[in-house]
Design a protein around this motif. Structure first.
Motif: not given
Length: 222
Positions: A146-156, A161-164, A187-196, A198-201
């Motif tokens: 649940k906590m992992k999914v919550r964080a992923q949802r927030c990254f997305v 927004d990161a574009v601006d 949590y390197q295994g979460d790979q948040w950059r894959a779904t975000s 613009h935020l990663a850049y």
């Protein structure tokens, strides 16, 4: 009335630890505002039982934050601030001329909206960390997911927004950067950059700022 103690004249005391993203948010603000000479950092120690047990505090730390959380700031006037958002707000108002968060207006609320989402990442990550520090037999796999999914949802949610994002850092960017950094740290295994992407850049560039380099997380002393 709660007894206050004073820092040295003109010097604030910040109770900290190098692993905490909440502490890192405050430290980034301090560096971005150029007020390092006004703050002395006091290292705290946390055994791995912190998530489920009361741990011993020094009298000074207990007085600064009865809540028993970090960071905690004692101003040079003896005022105790025991919440990272409150501390950042105080530093922004007293030393930053509201540079990191406007005092009023539409931009203030846009920044706070983004801060709230980034806080969601941090809260999920810290809750997950506390659960992982439990005895394996007592951990809840459902809660961890649940906590992992919550964080992923927030990254997305923050990705577009990161574009601006403005060229100069604000409190939202600082909080988001602390969240990205803590995700990479724990949590390197979460790979948040894959779904975000613009935020990663954006983070790739923001993470090169001296305030980020100087506050890279490290394990908490026990």
């Amino acid at each position: 009335m709660r007894v206050r103690f004073r820092s040295r004249q003109g010097i604030m005391q910040l109770f900290a630890t190098p692993a905490s993203p909440w502490v890192r948010r405050v430290m980034i603000c301090i560096i971005e505002l150029g007020i390092q000479d006004k703050v002395t950092t006091i290292q705290t120690r946390w055994p791995h039982s912190w998530g489920t047990h009361t741990v011993p505090f020094t009298p000074e730390f207990g007085q600064a934050t009865p809540v028993g959380r970090i960071p905690a700031l004692v101003t040079d006037q003896g005022l105790s601030l025991a919440d990272s958002m409150v501390i950042c707000d105080y530093l922004n108002a007293e030393y930053g001329q509201y540079r990191l968060l406007p005092q009023a207006g539409e931009r203030r609320w846009r920044i706070l909206s983004q801060v709230a989402i980034a806080n969601g990442i941090l809260e999920a990550h810290i809750s997950r960390r506390a659960e992982l520090l439990r005895d394996p037999a007592g951990r809840s796999a459902a809660f961890l997911e649940k906590m992992k999914v919550r964080a992923q949802r927030c990254f997305v949610a923050l990705n577009e927004d990161a574009v601006d994002f403005a060229p100069e850092p604000d409190l939202a960017q600082i909080t988001i950067a602390a969240a990205c950094g803590f995700s990479d740290f724990r949590y390197q295994g979460d790979q948040w950059r894959a779904t975000s992407p613009h935020l990663a850049y954006w983070y790739e560039n923001f993470s090169q700022r001296s305030s980020m380099v100087l506050t890279r997380p490290a394990e908490t002393p026990q």
